[in-house]
Design a protein around this motif. Structure first.
Motif, PDB file in Angstrom:
ATOM      1  N   GLU A  55      -4.002 -20.438   0.363  1.00  0.00           N
ATOM      2  CA  GLU A  55      -2.592 -20.079   0.554  1.00  0.00           C
ATOM      3  C   GLU A  55      -2.468 -18.657   1.084  1.00  0.00           C
ATOM      4  N   TYR A  56      -1.524 -18.474   1.998  1.00  0.00           N
ATOM      5  CA  TYR A  56      -1.216 -17.137   2.518  1.00  0.00           C
ATOM      6  C   TYR A  56       0.291 -16.977   2.636  1.00  0.00           C
ATOM      7  N   ALA A  57       0.687 -15.747   2.924  1.00  0.00           N
ATOM      8  CA  ALA A  57       2.103 -15.465   3.222  1.00  0.00           C
ATOM      9  C   ALA A  57       2.182 -15.091   4.699  1.00  0.00           C
ATOM     10  N   ALA A  58       2.960 -15.852   5.465  1.00  0.00           N
ATOM     11  CA  ALA A  58       3.083 -15.562   6.901  1.00  0.00           C
ATOM     12  C   ALA A  58       4.357 -14.751   7.134  1.00  0.00           C
ATOM     13  N   LYS A  59       4.183 -13.545   7.667  1.00  0.00           N
ATOM     14  CA  LYS A  59       5.342 -12.680   7.956  1.00  0.00           C
ATOM     15  C   LYS A  59       5.653 -12.786   9.446  1.00  0.00           C
ATOM     16  N   PHE A  60       6.794 -13.380   9.761  1.00  0.00           N
ATOM     17  CA  PHE A  60       7.227 -13.584  11.139  1.00  0.00           C
ATOM     18  C   PHE A  60       8.092 -12.399  11.570  1.00  0.00           C
ATOM     19  N   LEU A  61       7.572 -11.621  12.517  1.00  0.00           N
ATOM     20  CA  LEU A  61       8.289 -10.420  12.968  1.00  0.00           C
ATOM     21  C   LEU A  61       8.787 -10.602  14.396  1.00  0.00           C
ATOM     22  N   ARG A  62      10.075 -10.397  14.593  1.00  0.00           N
ATOM     23  CA  ARG A  62      10.631 -10.475  15.943  1.00  0.00           C
ATOM     24  C   ARG A  62      10.208  -9.255  16.742  1.00  0.00           C
ATOM     25  N   LYS A  63       9.773  -9.477  17.984  1.00  0.00           N
ATOM     26  CA  LYS A  63       9.349  -8.341  18.800  1.00  0.00           C
ATOM     27  C   LYS A  63      10.518  -7.577  19.387  1.00  0.00           C
ATOM     28  N   ALA A  84      -6.117   0.229   5.394  1.00  0.00           N
ATOM     29  CA  ALA A  84      -6.089   0.181   3.926  1.00  0.00           C
ATOM     30  C   ALA A  84      -6.824  -1.037   3.368  1.00  0.00           C
ATOM     31  N   LYS A  85      -7.561  -1.697   4.218  1.00  0.00           N
ATOM     32  CA  LYS A  85      -8.288  -2.913   3.841  1.00  0.00           C
ATOM     33  C   LYS A  85      -9.134  -2.757   2.575  1.00  0.00           C
ATOM     34  N   ALA A  86      -9.743  -1.584   2.428  1.00  0.00           N
ATOM     35  CA  ALA A  86     -10.665  -1.373   1.312  1.00  0.00           C
ATOM     36  C   ALA A  86      -9.951  -1.209  -0.018  1.00  0.00           C
ATOM     37  N   ASN A  87      -8.632  -1.040   0.011  1.00  0.00           N
ATOM     38  CA  ASN A  87      -7.929  -0.829  -1.249  1.00  0.00           C
ATOM     39  C   ASN A  87      -7.313  -2.116  -1.777  1.00  0.00           C
ATOM     40  N   PRO A  88      -7.657  -2.481  -3.029  1.00  0.00           N
ATOM     41  CA  PRO A  88      -7.177  -3.767  -3.559  1.00  0.00           C
ATOM     42  C   PRO A  88      -5.676  -3.816  -3.793  1.00  0.00           C
ATOM     43  N   TYR A  89      -5.014  -2.666  -3.895  1.00  0.00           N
ATOM     44  CA  TYR A  89      -3.580  -2.678  -4.213  1.00  0.00           C
ATOM     45  C   TYR A  89      -2.681  -2.696  -2.974  1.00  0.00           C
ATOM     46  N   VAL A  90      -3.313  -2.694  -1.805  1.00  0.00           N
ATOM     47  CA  VAL A  90      -2.556  -2.885  -0.567  1.00  0.00           C
ATOM     48  C   VAL A  90      -2.800  -4.329  -0.135  1.00  0.00           C
ATOM     49  N   VAL A  91      -1.724  -5.021   0.224  1.00  0.00           N
ATOM     50  CA  VAL A  91      -1.836  -6.435   0.560  1.00  0.00           C
ATOM     51  C   VAL A  91      -2.860  -6.645   1.688  1.00  0.00           C
ATOM     52  N   GLY A  92      -3.659  -7.701   1.560  1.00  0.00           N
ATOM     53  CA  GLY A  92      -4.691  -7.970   2.558  1.00  0.00           C
ATOM     54  C   GLY A  92      -4.121  -8.638   3.803  1.00  0.00           C
ATOM     55  N   LEU A  93      -4.698  -8.305   4.956  1.00  0.00           N
ATOM     56  CA  LEU A  93      -4.297  -8.940   6.222  1.00  0.00           C
ATOM     57  C   LEU A  93      -5.409  -9.891   6.647  1.00  0.00           C
ATOM     58  N   HIS A  94      -5.062 -11.172   6.817  1.00  0.00           N
ATOM     59  CA  HIS A  94      -6.060 -12.177   7.141  1.00  0.00           C
ATOM     60  C   HIS A  94      -6.174 -12.400   8.657  1.00  0.00           C
ATOM     61  N   GLU A  95      -5.051 -12.676   9.309  1.00  0.00           N
ATOM     62  CA  GLU A  95      -5.059 -12.941  10.756  1.00  0.00           C
ATOM     63  C   GLU A  95      -3.735 -12.515  11.363  1.00  0.00           C
ATOM     64  N   VAL A  96      -3.721 -12.424  12.709  1.00  0.00           N
ATOM     65  CA  VAL A  96      -2.481 -12.107  13.427  1.00  0.00           C
ATOM     66  C   VAL A  96      -2.304 -13.089  14.588  1.00  0.00           C
ATOM     67  N   TYR A  97      -1.099 -13.620  14.738  1.00  0.00           N
ATOM     68  CA  TYR A  97      -0.756 -14.515  15.852  1.00  0.00           C
ATOM     69  C   TYR A  97       0.378 -13.908  16.655  1.00  0.00           C
ATOM     70  N   GLU A  98       0.413 -14.233  17.950  1.00  0.00           N
ATOM     71  CA  GLU A  98       1.520 -13.738  18.774  1.00  0.00           C
ATOM     72  C   GLU A  98       2.059 -14.852  19.646  1.00  0.00           C
ATOM     73  N   ILE A 172      -0.478  -5.390  -8.951  1.00  0.00           N
ATOM     74  CA  ILE A 172       0.475  -5.115  -7.882  1.00  0.00           C
ATOM     75  C   ILE A 172      -0.180  -5.177  -6.493  1.00  0.00           C
ATOM     76  N   ARG A 173       0.647  -5.485  -5.520  1.00  0.00           N
ATOM     77  CA  ARG A 173       0.260  -5.409  -4.115  1.00  0.00           C
ATOM     78  C   ARG A 173       1.376  -4.673  -3.374  1.00  0.00           C
ATOM     79  N   ILE A 174       1.000  -3.613  -2.683  1.00  0.00           N
ATOM     80  CA  ILE A 174       1.987  -2.878  -1.882  1.00  0.00           C
ATOM     81  C   ILE A 174       2.114  -3.588  -0.538  1.00  0.00           C
ATOM     82  N   VAL A 175       3.346  -3.881  -0.143  1.00  0.00           N
ATOM     83  CA  VAL A 175       3.579  -4.545   1.153  1.00  0.00           C
ATOM     84  C   VAL A 175       4.548  -3.725   2.002  1.00  0.00           C
ATOM     85  N   ASP A 176       4.799  -4.231   3.200  1.00  0.00           N
ATOM     86  CA  ASP A 176       5.812  -3.712   4.127  1.00  0.00           C
ATOM     87  C   ASP A 176       5.514  -2.305   4.637  1.00  0.00           C
TER      88      ASP A 176
END
Ligand code: ADP
Ligand code: MG
Length: 326
Positions: A55-63, A84-98, A172-176
């Motif tokens: 499971e992931y969370a997909a964030k859809f951002l308008r360009k 910030a990949k190495a820090n566990p409290y920052v949300v992880g980024l898995h992939e990017v689509y455009e 906690i996970r820091i996002v945005d």
């Protein structure tokens, strides 16, 4: 860690390492359940990666936003997540689509939702002081990591701090990182941004943004997590801004009933009008409030904050108003 040669003058980094995929997102993921949340320019939906069933969370951002090309802002958000990949409290980024109109960030799913919900919850679901101590340590560990790398978040608020699980209370996970900026001593970042209630006084007076700007927001955040009360919130935006610029904070027993005086001291070290007087993230991590192992003096329940029936033996909480130096 961040390459300053690819930074524009307001501290945005647009060079990223993640491969941007152009095949349809729906080839590899199924959307499941309802929306996880939304902000001004983004919708976040739960999805499952077909290949792994993860499971992931997909964030859809308008360009395009308000007729403006905002692709660089999104690349900046991606660059910070990478950094910030190495820090566990920052949300992880898995992939990017455009696609032609959107960029989709496939993020680690923080299934427990926003800490906002528990900040405004009724007593039995609200955080205890012990919970807040643990969560504050995690937030500060994440933010200290960002600050060591000269990244400021600039939008720390309960809607952007998520939980891996709500019950039992997870991590906690820091996002945005949509407003995040790279700060160094070469260029000054001055911008009006952030959310009124959480914004630091120097933002309002258009003074340079520093890591201390985030520390103010952590002061507000901690206040809200402990008391359920937003310290500067007024009837209208203007009143909120006035409260912030005057450093109008209620530290009385009315609000802090049943909460330790160390917690009040911690918050006061952050809600200082002059950014130079605020504690840094590392200083906060050494504050006694976060280092009282037994925590025996700390209540495990948060009592009602709206009515204060303080008795003589409950007078431990500091009543002193901070005198912000300027
Ligand atoms: P915006 O920049 O529009 O504010 P956010 O990144 O803050 O976008 O996402 C909006 C909301 O979506 C968040 O407040 C949160 O409720 C939800 N959300 C964002 N990222 C995740 C995630 N990784 N896992 C679960 N929910 C998320
Ligand atoms: Mg947000």
């Amino acid at each position: 860690m961040l390459d300053s040669s690819v930074m524009n003058k307001i501290g945005m980094v647009t060079k990223i390492h993640t491969r941007i995929r152009t095949e349809p997102f729906k080839n590899n993921y199924d959307l499941v359940g309802k929306e996880l949340g939304r902000g001004k320019f983004a919708v976040v939906k739960k999805c499952v990666e077909r290949a792994t069933q993860n499971e992931y969370a997909a964030k859809f951002l308008r360009k395009r936003r308000k007729g403006q090309d905002c692709r660089a802002d999104i690349l900046n958000e991606i660059a910070v997540l990478e950094a910030a990949k190495a820090n566990p409290y920052v949300v992880g980024l898995h992939e990017v689509y455009e696609t032609s109109s959107e960029i989709i960030l496939v993020l680690e799913c923080a299934a427990g939702g926003e800490i906002f919900d528990q900040c405004v919850a009724d007593n039995d679901e609200a955080f205890t002081e012990k919970d807040v101590i643990r969560l504050a340590r995690q937030i500060l560990t994440g933010v200290a990591f960002l600050h060591r790398n000269n990244v400021v978040h600039l939008d720390l608020k309960p809607q952007n701090i998520l939980l891996t699980s709500a019950q039992p209370l997870g991590d906690i996970r820091i996002v945005d990182f949509g407003l995040s900026r790279h700060v160094d001593n070469k260029s000054e970042v001055r911008e009006i941004l952030g959310t009124p209630e959480y914004v630091a006084p120097e933002i309002l007076s258009y003074e340079p943004v520093t890591t201390a700007t985030d520390m103010w927001s952590i002061g507000v955040l901690t206040y809200v997590m402990l008391t359920g009360v937003s310290p500067f919130l007024g009837e209208e935006k203007q009143e909120t801004y006035l409260n912030i610029s005057q450093g109008n904070v209620d530290y009385t027993e009315d609000v802090f009933h049943g909460i330790s005086s160390l917690a009040v001291d911690f918050i006061q070290s952050l809600l200082q009008l002059d950014p130079r007087n605020r504690s840094t993230a590392d200083e906060c991590l050494s504050h006694p409030w976060l280092n009282t192992d037994s925590n025996s003096h700390i209540a495990t329940t948060i009592t009602s904050t709206t009515t204060s029936t303080s008795t003589a033996d409950e007078q431990e909480t500091s009543q002193s108003e901070s005198e912000p130096e300027s």
